[in-house]
Write a protein that holds these residues in place. Structure first.
Motif, mmCIF file in Angstrom:
data_model
loop_
_atom_site.group_PDB
_atom_site.id
_atom_site.type_symbol
_atom_site.label_atom_id
_atom_site.label_comp_id
_atom_site.label_asym_id
_atom_site.label_seq_id
_atom_site.Cartn_x
_atom_site.Cartn_y
_atom_site.Cartn_z
ATOM 1 N N THR A 41 42.134 22.874 73.245
ATOM 2 C CA THR A 41 41.853 21.378 74.001
ATOM 3 C C THR A 41 41.839 21.483 75.339
ATOM 4 N N GLN A 42 41.390 20.465 75.769
ATOM 5 C CA GLN A 42 41.136 20.213 77.382
ATOM 6 C C GLN A 42 41.924 18.912 77.754
ATOM 7 N N PRO A 43 42.534 18.963 79.049
ATOM 8 C CA PRO A 43 43.368 17.919 79.514
ATOM 9 C C PRO A 43 42.429 16.493 79.869
ATOM 10 N N SER A 44 41.669 16.002 78.956
ATOM 11 C CA SER A 44 40.991 14.932 79.422
ATOM 12 C C SER A 44 41.139 13.928 78.119
ATOM 13 N N VAL A 45 41.712 12.862 78.320
ATOM 14 C CA VAL A 45 42.129 12.106 77.102
ATOM 15 C C VAL A 45 41.637 10.554 77.400
ATOM 16 N N VAL A 46 41.183 9.890 76.462
ATOM 17 C CA VAL A 46 41.212 8.526 76.291
ATOM 18 C C VAL A 46 41.347 7.892 75.061
ATOM 19 N N PHE A 47 41.956 6.840 75.264
ATOM 20 C CA PHE A 47 42.331 5.987 74.018
ATOM 21 C C PHE A 47 41.437 4.809 73.890
ATOM 22 N N SER A 48 41.484 4.284 72.548
ATOM 23 C CA SER A 48 40.748 2.962 72.377
ATOM 24 C C SER A 48 41.750 1.915 72.931
ATOM 25 N N GLU A 49 41.138 0.696 73.211
ATOM 26 C CA GLU A 49 42.153 -0.303 73.728
ATOM 27 C C GLU A 49 43.028 -0.761 72.863
ATOM 28 N N ASP A 50 42.667 -0.613 71.328
ATOM 29 C CA ASP A 50 43.821 -1.056 70.422
ATOM 30 C C ASP A 50 44.747 0.042 70.014
ATOM 31 N N SER A 51 44.437 1.109 70.632
ATOM 32 C CA SER A 51 45.386 2.461 70.287
ATOM 33 C C SER A 51 45.181 3.128 69.060
ATOM 34 N N LYS A 52 44.363 2.748 68.533
ATOM 35 C CA LYS A 52 44.029 3.295 67.059
ATOM 36 C C LYS A 52 43.333 4.876 67.185
ATOM 37 N N TYR A 53 42.581 5.072 68.214
ATOM 38 C CA TYR A 53 41.962 6.290 68.091
ATOM 39 C C TYR A 53 42.167 6.945 69.891
ATOM 40 N N VAL A 54 42.062 8.200 69.697
ATOM 41 C CA VAL A 54 42.132 8.904 70.998
ATOM 42 C C VAL A 54 41.023 9.759 71.135
ATOM 43 N N ALA A 55 40.405 10.279 72.064
ATOM 44 C CA ALA A 55 39.396 11.330 72.131
ATOM 45 C C ALA A 55 39.896 12.204 73.300
ATOM 46 N N PHE A 56 39.526 13.533 72.959
ATOM 47 C CA PHE A 56 39.593 14.511 73.913
ATOM 48 C C PHE A 56 38.807 16.007 73.605
ATOM 49 N N PRO A 57 38.350 16.587 74.682
ATOM 50 C CA PRO A 57 37.660 17.826 74.467
ATOM 51 C C PRO A 57 38.523 19.073 73.624
ATOM 52 N N ALA A 58 37.649 19.728 73.056
ATOM 53 C CA ALA A 58 38.242 21.026 72.635
ATOM 54 C C ALA A 58 37.079 22.097 72.295
ATOM 55 N N LEU A 59 37.609 23.232 72.534
ATOM 56 C CA LEU A 59 37.044 24.400 72.594
ATOM 57 C C LEU A 59 36.478 24.807 71.244
ATOM 58 N N LYS A 60 35.238 25.290 70.966
ATOM 59 C CA LYS A 60 34.825 26.159 69.634
ATOM 60 C C LYS A 60 34.968 27.575 69.797
ATOM 61 N N GLY A 61 35.248 28.149 69.064
ATOM 62 C CA GLY A 61 35.268 29.648 68.949
ATOM 63 C C GLY A 61 36.535 30.082 69.744
ATOM 64 N N VAL A 62 37.592 29.510 69.153
ATOM 65 C CA VAL A 62 38.963 29.785 69.729
ATOM 66 C C VAL A 62 39.833 30.379 68.566
ATOM 67 N N ASP A 63 40.272 31.357 68.771
ATOM 68 C CA ASP A 63 41.102 32.082 67.671
ATOM 69 C C ASP A 63 42.934 31.272 67.782
ATOM 70 N N THR A 64 43.001 30.373 66.887
ATOM 71 C CA THR A 64 44.374 29.753 66.917
ATOM 72 C C THR A 64 45.350 30.189 66.404
ATOM 73 N N GLY A 65 45.514 31.762 66.294
ATOM 74 C CA GLY A 65 46.877 32.173 66.049
ATOM 75 C C GLY A 65 47.805 32.221 67.070
ATOM 76 N N PRO A 66 48.886 32.723 66.979
ATOM 77 C CA PRO A 66 50.090 32.669 68.021
ATOM 78 C C PRO A 66 49.762 32.876 69.483
ATOM 79 N N ASN A 67 48.515 33.986 69.719
ATOM 80 C CA ASN A 67 48.202 34.383 71.014
ATOM 81 C C ASN A 67 46.819 33.875 71.235
ATOM 82 N N TYR A 68 46.541 32.837 70.909
ATOM 83 C CA TYR A 68 45.011 32.472 70.834
ATOM 84 C C TYR A 68 44.469 32.449 72.190
#
Length: 132
Positions: A41-68
Motif C-alpha cells: 500500500t501507499q501512505p495516502s489515506v482518506v476516511f468517509s465522514e461517517d467513518s464507515k469507509y477508508v480508501a488508500f492506494p495499493a500496488l498491483k504486481g506485488v509479491d505478498t510473501g514475507p520478503n515482498y
C-alpha cells in the motif's frame, strides 16, 4: 505513519517497506485496527465522514510473501476502498506503470484523488459489494 477515523473508532498505521526506484513511489503495509494487514500500500489515506469507509492506494504486481517486493516490470496502482464495519474491500481505478496517487477526500459518496497531478473523482456509492 498513523491515521485515525473521524469518529476515533478506527486506526490505521503504515509501515514503510521501500520505494520503487530512486525517488519513486513509496510502498509498505497498512495495518487496520491492529488486526488486518494489507501489503503493498501507499501512505495516502482518506476516511468517509461517517467513518464507515477508508480508501488508500495499493500496488498491483506485488509479491505478498514475507520478503515482498514489487515486480518493477509489472507494477501498477489501484485504490482500495475498505468497509471498516465488515473489513470487506474492493479495488477501484487502476493503471499499469508508475503513478503517484494522492487521495484528497471521500465525502458525500465521492472519492477525489490525484493521479500524477491530475484531479479525478469517483462515485463510490455505485460500488457493487456483492460477491461474484
Amino acid at each position: 505513519m498513523k491515521f485515525e477515523s473521524p469518529n476515533n473508532e478506527h486506526r490505521l498505521s503504515f509501515e514503510w517497506k521501500g520505494e520503487l526506484g530512486m525517488s519513486g513511489p513509496e510502498y509498505g503495509t497498512m495495518i487496520i485496527d491492529d488486526n488486518l494487514e494489507i501489503r503493498g500500500t501507499q501512505p495516502s489515506v482518506v476516511f468517509s465522514e461517517d467513518s464507515k469507509y477508508v480508501a488508500f492506494p495499493a500496488l498491483k504486481g506485488v509479491d505478498t510473501g514475507p520478503n515482498y517486493a514489487p515486480d518493477r516490470n509489472n507494477v501498477g496502482f489501484r485504490i482500495i476502498l475498505l468497509n471498516l464495519e465488515n473489513k470487506e474491500f474492493k479495488y477501484l481505478s487502476g493503471n499499469k506503470g508508475y503513478a503517484d496517487y494522492q487521495l484528497q477526500e471521500l465525502s458525500n459518496g465521492v472519492l477525489r484523488y490525484f493521479v500524477n497531478g491530475e484531479l479525478k473523482s469517483m462515485n463510490v456509492q455505485k460500488v457493487n459489494w456483492k460477491k461474484s
